[in-house]
Design an enzyme around this catalytic site. Structure first.
Site, PDB file in Angstrom:
ATOM      1  N   HIS A 218       9.103  25.390 -43.530  1.00 37.87           N
ATOM      2  CA  HIS A 218       8.137  26.171 -43.198  1.00 37.87           C
ATOM      3  C   HIS A 218       6.921  26.278 -44.140  1.00 37.87           C
ATOM      4  CE1 HIS A 218      11.772  28.149 -41.340  1.00 37.87           C
ATOM      5  NE2 HIS A 218      11.386  27.597 -40.365  1.00 37.87           N
ATOM      6  N   THR A 524     -16.039 -15.015 -35.030  1.00 34.66           N
ATOM      7  CA  THR A 524     -14.578 -14.722 -35.844  1.00 34.66           C
ATOM      8  C   THR A 524     -14.573 -16.146 -36.789  1.00 34.66           C
ATOM      9  OG1 THR A 524     -13.895 -16.804 -34.103  1.00 34.66           O
ATOM     10  CG2 THR A 524     -13.627 -14.483 -33.508  1.00 34.66           C
TER      11      THR A 524
END
Length: 599
Positions: A218, A524
């Site tokens: 927690h 590319t």
């Protein structure tokens, strides 16, 4: 490790019940009491002790997903990180004890104040009720988190999963409540856990590169901060040292001291638990390091469980749990022997949260690599040979190109965070580092270009991965094949001149086109590679510098091009062209070619 910050829900008030309903759909053998948020087995086994556990929600799959044959009879779900109330727990007790042949109810409770108080009070109220004389309700508190020292109040809990499976297995055998309670206490006294959650940036008092040893599920404080985040090997070692410490070595802990001998005969079960956001890839590393540490310290690892058992929503972190098995002749062995505990642990369960694991003794398992594969083609037996015009310059050029890629990694990575998925720079760097290792190990020697380029292709394939790695590997393989054909067709060709390179480059590009639809201009790596290859065909002594310049222009031009292929095609095109960054793959090709050029 990063964490997903947004949660998927309808409304906060409906979250827990909605989740429990989903779980009930997954497992037809369980049912939901919606009002009390109790998940329970539809058909409680006759003549057995029933097991109940529970706690705050947000720790799934614990506890509701452990309801099923072999583990829990019922689970009670509180709100997120909040204990269930007394009426919920009492409802669960009533459900599982409704059979006349019920042998009692055991509440297995995590050692958090809210859980202990609510479960304890529920059991007391049940005893005081009109039903109290009919059902014997007991409480076992599991506190296994050794990160909390004795002066801080002892053990919190993280992983009571092993306790649950052992207890339910015994309960299913028809054992009495005394026997099941004794086993639960014995297991709880021999299990120890240590957790190291990370942190979500901006949502904790920790910095992004910090962790806190022993931070609770927690977000409770741990006992030591570490910065920077250490490697997995060091972190696992620190955790296991604490888990297996003795009173003599660590007076604050040593919770397993009563049974731990450290004489090479200690038998253990290891549980590696994902606290919510650790990937399976990372979890495998943790398992490997934990087993390696235990073996090195002469522990006998009888079982390993790994997966998501007890979480803290999507907390990035993990915990390690060790169950110390009883030795023959010890007081604990009179309750259950090591073999009996393993049999109970291995018992089948249809609970959806219980993860498969191997029921084999790991103490004899060897995961050493297979013998190395011998690739006879790399032995150059009878291979065609074509030499570079200057062996030393050839190897030096390869090393220059590799070092240039490594130096350009930050620039290419930055480009790819805008134009792709952010990994282009690291991918090219990995390939370059592999090439440098190959030159250092004399696998690339500058004696036979055909052999050297074959090594380059294989190194690139092994180290780069992804689309670009495959394209580079195909190109270098095709370049190798083309050089071989040129040499075989012209046996008098002793070394590779510019004409030989130009012809081979043209064939290699043609071969590459068989495996990609990208054609210039495509934004590319094909763009500068095609420009270079075309310019290299001109019969001039200056064709190589000219070809490199054409490659640079093509790479620069990708700044304004719309992506027609590759990762860039999936990015917002308007934002991409406005960013004015070149395609990272194209830039990498130019970096390589520019480094090959001797000025």
């Amino acid at each position: 490790m990063t964490s997903f910050h947004k949660h998927i829900l309808n409304t906060p008030s409906e979250l827990v019940v909605d989740s429990l309903k989903g779980l009930a759909y997954l497992n037809p053998s369980i049912a939901l009491d919606e009002q009390h948020r109790v998940i329970y087995q539809r058909n409680q086994r006759e003549g057995t002790v029933a097991l109940i556990s529970g706690g705050g929600s947000g720790h799934e799959p614990a506890h509701a997903s452990f309801v099923g044959t072999g583990i829990l009879s019922a689970a009670v779900a509180g709100s997120v990180f909040a204990s269930p109330n007394i009426s919920q727990i009492r409802r669960a007790i009533n459900i599982v004890s409704s059979s006349p042949s019920n042998k009692g109810v055991l509440l297995v409770v995590k050692n958090y104040t809210g859980d202990v108080l609510h479960f304890g009070l529920a059991s007391e109220q049940h005893r005081a009720s009109s039903q109290g004389h009919k059902t014997d309700v007991r409480v076992v508190i599991v506190g296994d988190d050794v990160s909390v020292g004795r002066t801080q109040g002892g053990l919190r809990t993280r992983g009571n999963d092993i306790s649950l499976q052992n207890c339910r297995g015994l309960a299913y055998s028809g054992a009495t409540i005394d026997q099941v309670e004794s086993l639960a206490n014995m297991v709880a006294n021999n299990v120890a856990t240590f957790g190291v959650p990370g942190t979500k940036p901006g949502s904790s008092y920790l910095n992004a590169d910090e962790l806190e040893l022993g931070m609770g599920i927690h977000n409770e404080p741990g006992h030591t901060r570490l910065r920077p985040y250490p490697p997995a090997k060091e972190l696992v070692a620190t955790m296991l040292e604490s888990i297996t410490s003795t009173i003599e070595t660590d007076p604050e802990r040593g919770f397993l001291s009563h049974g731990l001998k450290k004489d090479g005969k200690d038998e253990v079960v290891l549980l590696v638990n994902n606290l919510g956001a650790v990937s399976q890839l990372e979890l495998g590393v943790i398992v490997k390091e934990a087993i390696a540490w235990l073996r090195n310290k002469k522990f006998i690892v009888k079982r390993v469980l790994s997966g998501t058992y007890m979480t803290s929503l999507n907390m990035p972190g993990y915990s390690l749990t060790i169950l110390l098995l009883p030795r023959g002749g010890s007081p604990d062995s009179k309750i259950a022997s090591a073999t009996e505990i393993l049999d109970l642990l291995d018992a089948p369960s249809d609970a959806p949260g219980w993860i498969w694991y191997s029921k084999n003794d790991l103490s004899h398992i060897d995961v050493s690599p297979a013998p190395p594969f011998e690739d006879l083609e790399l032995e150059e037996r009878g291979q065609v040979c074509i030499r570079p015009s200057n062996s030393g310059a050839f190897v030096a050029a390869i090393e220059r190109a590799a070092n240039a890629l490594i130096a350009a990694e930050p620039e290419i990575t930055k480009q790819d965070t805008i134009a792709g998925d952010g990994d282009a720079g690291l991918t090219l760097k990995a390939g370059a580092e592999g090439i440098l290792r190959a030159t250092k190990d004399q696998r690339i020697r500058g004696v036979n270009i055909i052999s050297d380029l074959r090594v380059v292709s294989e190194v690139v394939d092994a180290t780069m991965g992804g689309t670009s790695g495959a394209l580079y590997s195909i190109y270098f393989s095709a370049l190798t094949s083309a050089l071989r054909r040129v040499t075989e067709a012209s046996p008098e060709t002793d070394y590779a001149n510019l004409d030989v390179w130009a012809s081979a480059a043209k064939e290699a590009l043609k071969a590459l086109y068989q495996y990609t639809l990208a054609r210039p201009p495509s934004r590319t790596l094909i763009d500068p590679l095609a420009a270079f290859t075309l310019a290299l065909q001109s019969p001039s002594s200056e064709s190589f510098p000219h070809a490199v310049e054409e490659a640079r222009k093509a790479a620069e031009q990708t700044r304004t091009l719309e992506a027609r292929a590759g990762r860039g095609a999936y990015v917002n095109q308007q934002a991409l062209t406005e960013s004015r960054v070149p395609d990272p793959g194209a830039w990498g090709v130019w970096i390589i070619l520019n480094a090959l050029l001797v000025r």
